[in-house]
Design an enzyme around this catalytic site. Structure first.
Site, PDB file in Angstrom:
ATOM      1  N   HIS A   1       0.863  -1.197   0.000  1.00 50.67           N
ATOM      2  CA  HIS A   1       0.000   0.000   0.000  1.00 50.67           C
ATOM      3  C   HIS A   1       0.893   1.239   0.000  1.00 50.67           C
ATOM      4  CE1 HIS A   1      -3.619  -2.331   0.827  1.00 50.67           C
ATOM      5  NE2 HIS A   1      -2.959  -2.940   1.792  1.00 50.67           N
TER       6      HIS A   1
ATOM      7  N   ARG B   1      24.303 -18.104  14.421  1.00 52.04           N
ATOM      8  CA  ARG B   1      25.555 -18.820  14.205  1.00 52.04           C
ATOM      9  C   ARG B   1      25.627 -19.231  12.746  1.00 52.04           C
ATOM     10  NH1 ARG B   1      25.661 -24.514  13.918  1.00 52.04           N
ATOM     11  NH2 ARG B   1      23.729 -25.569  14.499  1.00 52.04           N
TER      12      ARG B   1
ATOM     13  N   ALA C   1      12.084 -19.818  13.146  1.00 47.62           N
ATOM     14  CA  ALA C   1      10.650 -19.594  13.290  1.00 47.62           C
ATOM     15  C   ALA C   1      10.371 -18.198  13.835  1.00 47.62           C
ATOM     16  CB  ALA C   1      10.056 -20.646  14.218  1.00 47.62           C
TER      17      ALA C   1
ATOM     18  N   ILE D   1      14.895  -8.339   7.450  1.00 48.72           N
ATOM     19  CA  ILE D   1      14.871  -7.033   6.789  1.00 48.72           C
ATOM     20  C   ILE D   1      16.205  -6.695   6.121  1.00 48.72           C
ATOM     21  CG2 ILE D   1      13.043  -6.145   8.276  1.00 48.72           C
ATOM     22  CD1 ILE D   1      15.217  -4.624   9.835  1.00 48.72           C
TER      23      ILE D   1
END
Length: 189
Positions: free
Chosen positions: A101, A182, A159, A164
């Site tokens: 958006h 690691r 998980a 980013i």
């Protein structure tokens, strides 16, 4: 075979290109808003249980051989998502190469209004940046991969991680934002 895919294909609507042995499971959804089946391609022996979507103003999704996209996972593209071979993407993963958006509130409302009244507009700038996921990557449940990221060969995304920035090859990342925990040992590679 996926009934949604077969119905769309029968009606002449854009879907995707399936290589030999690739399968769309019952839960799979192909949303090719751009209208060109060649912009979503799924490699040989790859199983799709999640959603693949390309926006009308741009986007492509290319998935290599022997991959997996888990249930409730989605790949949305307004730029480009390129996924290598033997990539395992667990359930509830989101891979999004754009903002989806506009940032400006007025433009965002105009986009939403257009979607409701007449369908996705083609003239909206979503600031897409390509995502590249190299061979032999594992993305664990609930992870989020955002625009402009490259995930190196053999890497593992933990998980719930929010990726980013780029992930080095053979690294394990976790957290929000994702950070290297690691590197895989020689035996683990």
């Amino acid at each position: 075979m996926n009934l949604d895919y077969l119905l769309r294909k029968l009606l002449g609507r854009a879907t995707c290109l399936l290589s030999p042995g690739a399968r769309l499971m019952r839960s799979a959804r192909i949303r090719n808003i751009r209208g060109d089946s060649g912009l979503i391609s799924i490699g040989s022996k790859t199983l799709i249980s999640g959603e693949l979507l390309i926006f009308p103003q741009g986007g492509e999704i290319k998935i290599g051989d022997w991959g997996y996209l888990g249930e409730n996972s989605r790949i949305w593209s307004a730029a480009s998502v390129l996924i290598g071979d033997r990539v395992l993407i667990s359930h509830d993963v989101n891979i999004i190469d754009s903002l989806t958006h506009p940032l400006n509130p007025r433009e965002r409302h105009e986009q939403f209004r257009s979607i409701v009244e007449s369908g996705h507009p083609t003239n909206v700038k979503l600031d897409g940046e390509p995502i590249v996921i190299e061979d032999d990557v594992w993305i664990a449940a609930g992870a989020i991969i955002l625009r402009g990221v490259t995930i190196g060969k053999g890497a593992i995304v933990g998980a719930g991680a929010v990726v980013i920035t780029d992930v080095p090859s053979f690294a394990i990342v976790a957290g929000n934002p994702a950070r290297v925990v690691r590197e895989l040992t020689e035996d683990e590679r």
